[in-house]
Scaffold this active site. Structure first.
Site, PDB file in Angstrom:
ATOM      1  CD  GLU A 250      43.115  46.443  32.250  1.00  0.00           C
ATOM      2  OE1 GLU A 250      42.708  47.598  32.595  1.00  0.00           O
ATOM      3  OE2 GLU A 250      44.114  46.132  31.307  1.00  0.00           O
ATOM      4  CB  CYS A 284      36.533  49.374  36.109  1.00  0.00           C
ATOM      5  SG  CYS A 284      36.254  48.704  34.236  1.00  0.00           S
TER       6      CYS A 284
HETATM    7  P1  NAD Z   1      39.020  43.460  44.758  1.00  0.00           P
HETATM    8  O1  NAD Z   1      40.299  44.229  44.683  1.00  0.00           O
HETATM    9  O2  NAD Z   1      38.385  43.689  46.078  1.00  0.00           O
HETATM   10  O3  NAD Z   1      39.220  41.969  44.226  1.00  0.00           O
HETATM   11  C1  NAD Z   1      39.355  41.618  43.119  1.00  0.00           C
HETATM   12  C2  NAD Z   1      39.978  40.227  42.868  1.00  0.00           C
HETATM   13  O4  NAD Z   1      41.419  40.118  43.453  1.00  0.00           O
HETATM   14  C3  NAD Z   1      39.223  39.199  43.614  1.00  0.00           C
HETATM   15  O5  NAD Z   1      39.386  37.959  43.225  1.00  0.00           O
HETATM   16  C4  NAD Z   1      39.979  39.150  45.006  1.00  0.00           C
HETATM   17  O6  NAD Z   1      39.895  37.990  45.939  1.00  0.00           O
HETATM   18  C5  NAD Z   1      41.326  39.272  44.663  1.00  0.00           C
HETATM   19  N1  NAD Z   1      42.391  40.065  45.596  1.00  0.00           N
HETATM   20  C6  NAD Z   1      41.988  40.925  46.508  1.00  0.00           C
HETATM   21  N2  NAD Z   1      43.209  41.299  46.993  1.00  0.00           N
HETATM   22  C7  NAD Z   1      44.128  40.530  46.483  1.00  0.00           C
HETATM   23  C8  NAD Z   1      45.865  40.659  46.539  1.00  0.00           C
HETATM   24  N3  NAD Z   1      46.272  41.365  47.690  1.00  0.00           N
HETATM   25  N4  NAD Z   1      46.118  39.735  46.165  1.00  0.00           N
HETATM   26  C9  NAD Z   1      45.613  38.880  45.309  1.00  0.00           C
HETATM   27  N5  NAD Z   1      44.430  38.904  44.891  1.00  0.00           N
HETATM   28  C10 NAD Z   1      43.716  39.731  45.519  1.00  0.00           C
HETATM   29  O7  NAD Z   1      37.855  44.086  43.773  1.00  0.00           O
HETATM   30  P2  NAD Z   1      36.601  43.808  43.694  1.00  0.00           P
HETATM   31  O8  NAD Z   1      35.690  44.458  44.707  1.00  0.00           O
HETATM   32  O9  NAD Z   1      36.344  42.126  43.408  1.00  0.00           O
HETATM   33  O10 NAD Z   1      36.138  44.477  42.124  1.00  0.00           O
HETATM   34  C11 NAD Z   1      35.700  45.829  42.032  1.00  0.00           C
HETATM   35  C12 NAD Z   1      36.898  46.548  41.572  1.00  0.00           C
HETATM   36  O11 NAD Z   1      37.567  46.056  40.365  1.00  0.00           O
HETATM   37  C13 NAD Z   1      36.650  48.085  41.406  1.00  0.00           C
HETATM   38  O12 NAD Z   1      37.583  48.806  42.029  1.00  0.00           O
HETATM   39  C14 NAD Z   1      36.527  48.074  40.033  1.00  0.00           C
HETATM   40  O13 NAD Z   1      36.639  49.312  39.318  1.00  0.00           O
HETATM   41  C15 NAD Z   1      37.653  47.091  39.622  1.00  0.00           C
HETATM   42  N6  NAD Z   1      37.261  46.726  38.112  1.00  0.00           N
HETATM   43  C16 NAD Z   1      38.461  47.044  37.220  1.00  0.00           C
HETATM   44  C17 NAD Z   1      38.206  46.650  36.000  1.00  0.00           C
HETATM   45  C18 NAD Z   1      39.060  47.253  34.897  1.00  0.00           C
HETATM   46  O14 NAD Z   1      39.297  46.542  33.539  1.00  0.00           O
HETATM   47  N7  NAD Z   1      40.092  48.123  34.985  1.00  0.00           N
HETATM   48  C19 NAD Z   1      37.298  45.876  35.404  1.00  0.00           C
HETATM   49  C20 NAD Z   1      36.257  45.299  36.472  1.00  0.00           C
HETATM   50  C21 NAD Z   1      36.447  45.744  37.773  1.00  0.00           C
END
Ligand code: NAD
Length: 491
Positions: A250, A284
């Site tokens: 997601e 998002c």
């Molecule tokens: P992020 O991708 O930086 O991190 C998300 C999570 O993934 C964190 O817990 C982080 O520690 C972990 N992470 C990061 N890189 C990783 C990797 N390579 N392997 C495993 N884990 C990893 O995102 P963020 O800044 O925390 O959140 C914002 C983003 O999330 C925005 O792009 C937003 O659109 C998206 N989002 C999407 C949805 C959806 O349902 N589509 C919902 C909420 C947020």
């Protein structure tokens, strides 16, 4: 200051494997609000081992649906008294406003569980289908241990979207909350203990990206459920692809909200505000591109200006605040970088820009750009802040083309006085979830998921539940009779 010194593993709070910790800085005060231990791979190993044991030896996957639903109802009841604490923790750890975090938390810790129970009760564990090649018995087993990775922007809503279907289908879960908003997940562990959920069914290990990668690739995991940025999602997807491990991704969005010529701008503009600016625009599904009929652009600018002036920027703990701080200085700088890029690329800064006068906290003013073209960075990239791009269109065909000209396909909105016209127009948009006016994204049990760079797979509703099962077909010879009731009595 809130200090947590343990992880939730195997049904209890346990000491971490390392003595490292990291500080959660309050976006409101810029001071340390909390401290939690840093998870290292050995902590993940323990959490996955506990979940594996619960899956292979424990009672949870072997319970009847009724028994699991009863246990989840108990869990929901034990969460009820913790809702207030959960709201306060989230507001303080990530700066979300009470007006949004409050109702979102109430829903995700309560109704989301009851909705999940209704859905899982409707999915038959064993189903006989009959066709030209004879009968086939279709059965489903829980997929196994689920690794859930959660972003900072909706800490508990994101977590519960993963926990509810996993648990209801019989899958133990290892949850890695974001290091930027890790404190609120503690209420989940406390409620699991109070509800007497079996050991290892829920495990919570907040940690950074490296530990997230370790969890995604862990040999003891059967399915990954990831929510976060498209950049991180690509890494997670590549790892899972290499291992042929099922994953749900997601990811980010750049959704278009189309204002139609018949939309009541005077009476209904709050709807547009809700779908663009909630949670500081850090959703998002936020409609961050607003497509307006060319002749209505100035009216829309005026409505945004008036709506923003009438709302309050300030301390997110106050119940009447509409915009709080962004979660960190780096994030604020990034959002301001996008505002600069909009100006440099020739968009008109119609409302906002700059920062409000505040003594503490990483605030930006809600900002509206007009005259945006769909090739500008502010129209193509996810900003994740209160910055909206107004893009003019001449005909409906034009609006559909612009809406679909995006690398993303997550949300979207149609703002109209004619609901049926709006619903049919929505079908022309290449995106996973849309709303007509003030609809709730995927509310009422719809599947939620992105297309294109916005992700793979679905959460919510029967489709989201189904991704937590492994299916099996048992075929009988053509013409063979089969007594399902007798078979089930033998099971
Ligand atoms: P992020 O991708 O930086 O991190 C998300 C999570 O993934 C964190 O817990 C982080 O520690 C972990 N992470 C990061 N890189 C990783 C990797 N390579 N392997 C495993 N884990 C990893 O995102 P963020 O800044 O925390 O959140 C914002 C983003 O999330 C925005 O792009 C937003 O659109 C998206 N989002 C999407 C949805 C959806 O349902 N589509 C919902 C909420 C947020």
């Amino acid at each position: 200051m809130i200090v947590h010194d343990s992880f939730f593993i195997g049904g209890r709070w346990v000491a971490p494997e390392s003595d490292g910790s990291f500080d959660v800085i309050s976006p409101i005060t810029e001071e340390i609000y909390g401290r939690i231990p840093v998870a290292v791979p050995a902590d993940i190993d323990r959490a996955v081992a506990a979940a594996r044991h619960a899956f292979e030896e424990g009672e949870w996957p072997r319970m009847s649906i009724d028994q699991r639903c009863e246990a989840m109802t108990r869990f929901a009841k034990c969460l009820e008294p913790l809702v207030g604490e959960a709201i306060d923790l989230q507001i303080n750890e990530m700066g979300g406003v009470r007006k949004f975090i409050g109702p979102a938390t109430q829903t995700c810790l309560g109704q989301r569980i009851y909705d999940g129970i209704d859905v899982v009760r409707q999915l038959p564990l064993r189903e006989v289908r009959d066709g030209a090649f004879g009968k086939v018995i279709v059965t489903r087993d829980p997929v196994g241990v689920v690794a859930a990775i959660v972003p900072w922007n909706v800490p508990l809503s994101g977590l519960m979207l993963k926990l509810v279907p996993a648990l209801l289908t019989g899958c133990p879960i290892v949850i890695k909350p974001s290091p930027d908003s890790p404190l609120s997940s503690h209420v989940i562990g406390d409620a699991a203990i109070a509800a007497g959920l079996p050991a290892g069914v829920i495990n919570i290990v907040p940690g950074d990206r490296d530990v997230g990668q370790y969890l995604v690739a862990h040999p003891g995991v059967d399915k990954v459920s990831f929510t976060g940025s498209s950049a991180a999602g690509r890494h997670v997807g590549a790892t899972c692809g290499g291992m042929l491990r099922p994953c749900t991704l997601e990811l980010g969005g750049k959704s278009a909200g189309i204002i139609l010529d018949d939309f009541d701008l005077d009476g209904q503009f709050d709807v547009v505000m809700n779908k663009t600016m909630l949670n500081n625009g850090q959703l998002c599904v936020a409609n961050t591109r607003i497509l307006v009929p060319a002749h209505r652009e100035q009216q829309v600018i005026d409505r945004f200006a008036a709506a923003i002036a009438a709302r309050k920027i300030g301390d997110p703990r106050d119940p009447d605040t509409d915009w709080g701080p962004l979660p960190g200085e780096r994030h604020r700088d990034r959002v301001e970088g996008f505002i600069r890029s909009g100006i440099e690329e020739g968009a008109t800064l119609a409302v906002g820009g700059g920062r409000p006068v505040m003594t503490k906290g990483w605030y930006v003013n809600p900002t509206i750009f007009s005259g945006v073209t769909n090739d500008m960075r502010i129209a193509r990239e996810e900003i994740f802040g209160p910055v909206i791009s107004l893009i003019r269109y001449d005909t409906i065909e034009d609006a559909v083309r612009i809406a679909n000209d995006s690398d993303y396909g997550l949300g979207g909105g149609i703002f109209t006085s004619d609901i049926e016209r709006g619903a049919m127009l929505a079908e022309r948009i290449d995106t996973g979830s849309l709303v007509v006016n003030d609809g709730i994204f995927a509310g009422g049990g719809g599947p939620f998921g992105g297309r294109k760079q916005s992700g793979l797979g679905l959460e919510n509703g029967p489709e989201g539940m189904a991704s937590h099962y492994k299916f099996r077909s048992v075929s009988l010879a053509p013409g063979q009779a089969f007594d399902l009731a007798r078979a089930e009595a033998l099971a």
